[in-house]
Design an enzyme around this catalytic site. Structure first.
Site, PDB file in Angstrom:
ATOM      1  CE  LYS A  93      -4.513  -1.663   1.532  1.00  0.00           C
ATOM      2  NZ  LYS A  93      -5.568  -1.741   2.468  1.00  0.00           N
ATOM      3  NE  ARG A  97      -7.639  -8.543   0.314  1.00  0.00           N
ATOM      4  CZ  ARG A  97      -7.428  -7.769  -0.554  1.00  0.00           C
ATOM      5  NH1 ARG A  97      -6.276  -6.710  -0.383  1.00  0.00           N
ATOM      6  NH2 ARG A  97      -7.816  -7.742  -1.664  1.00  0.00           N
TER       7      ARG A  97
END
Length: 269
Positions: A214, A248
């Site tokens: 991210k 994840r």
């Protein structure tokens, strides 16, 4: 918690959720796996590398993404879910914020719902989850990064998601929380939330951490998306230390090894 036919000990073990984006425009791997044959090859690889769950999504949620209609999203994910379940014995999660997509996915074999709006987007999502009593990950999200007291507000939003789920009839043991790193949060808020993940865990539910590649990592390290592997691993290890049960990730193998090592250290007496 039982996800599909598999029993997960989310209080004592850490599990890896492998990401399968069947989208042309995902921020990290858009277009790589949006054909069923390519998707199956990638799923096989992730299973070989140690994935415990496969999370399948058909709509990108990157900043500035183009929203899909529900029929197009269903057409993307349902054939892949059906093919994965026919070929592999692994739990599958559907990554969607649309109730009709979630229901179509469950009918095709999906075992879990992963909703980036935490049941606060589509008003029918909680009903679908309760109807099938599937484990559901409720992620924190807002339309804007505006808070009075950041940590208190994040917890209050998650409590509202929990209330919606429980009032619809979803059993408590089927609820997982996701702090929503990268969603409606500034860089400083993302870092603070990462450092206070134990507060989310103290709410009494298993926590899923979705930090893989991210922009928070890119901003700290000054790196493009394809070079954020080490930052992802470091963030996941910190999350495990603070009580996260599921990570994840895009890169399964190295994160799986890091999780196993972190867990071994934390469980030593």
């Amino acid at each position: 918690m039982k996800i599909g036919a598999t029993q997960f000990d989310l209080d004592r073990r850490v599990y890896v959720m492998g990401i399968l984006n069947v989208t042309p425009d995902s921020f990290s791997d858009g277009g790589k796996w949006n054909r069923t044959d390519a998707a199956l090859v990638h799923v096989q690889q992730m299973i070989r590398e140690g994935a415990d769950i496969i999370d399948i999504g058909g709509e990108s949620t990157r900043p500035g993404y183009t929203a899909l209609g529900k029929e197009e999203e269903i057409n993307r994910v349902v054939p892949v879910i059906a093919a994965v379940k026919a070929r592999f014995d692994i739990p599958v999660s559907i990554d969607t914020s649309k109730a009709d997509v979630a229901e179509a996915a469950i009918r095709a074999g999906a075992d879990m719902i992963n909703d980036i709006w935490g049941f606060r987007g589509d008003g029918q999502m909680a009903r679908v989850a309760a109807k099938y009593q599937v484990p559901s990950c409720l992620m924190h999200n807002r339309k804007e990064a505006v808070y009075e007291d950041f940590m208190r507000d994040v917890c209050a939003d998650l409590q509202e998601s929990i209330r919606i789920a429980r009032e619809a009839g979803l059993e408590r043991e089927n609820i997982i929380l996701d702090p929503g790193i990268g969603f409606a949060k500034t860089q400083e808020q993302n870092l603070l939330l990462m450092n206070r993940l134990d507060v989310i865990r103290e709410m009494g539910y298993p926590v899923l951490l979705g930090i893989s590649r991210k922009s928070m990592i890119g901003a700290v390290l000054g790196l493009p998306v394809e070079e954020r592997e080490e930052g992802t691993i470091a963030a996941n290890v910190l999350g495990i230390q603070k009580g996260c049960s599921i990570i994840r990730v895009h890169d399964v193998l190295k994160n799986k090894r890091a999780a196993q090592m972190a867990q071994a250290i934390l469980q030593a007496e």
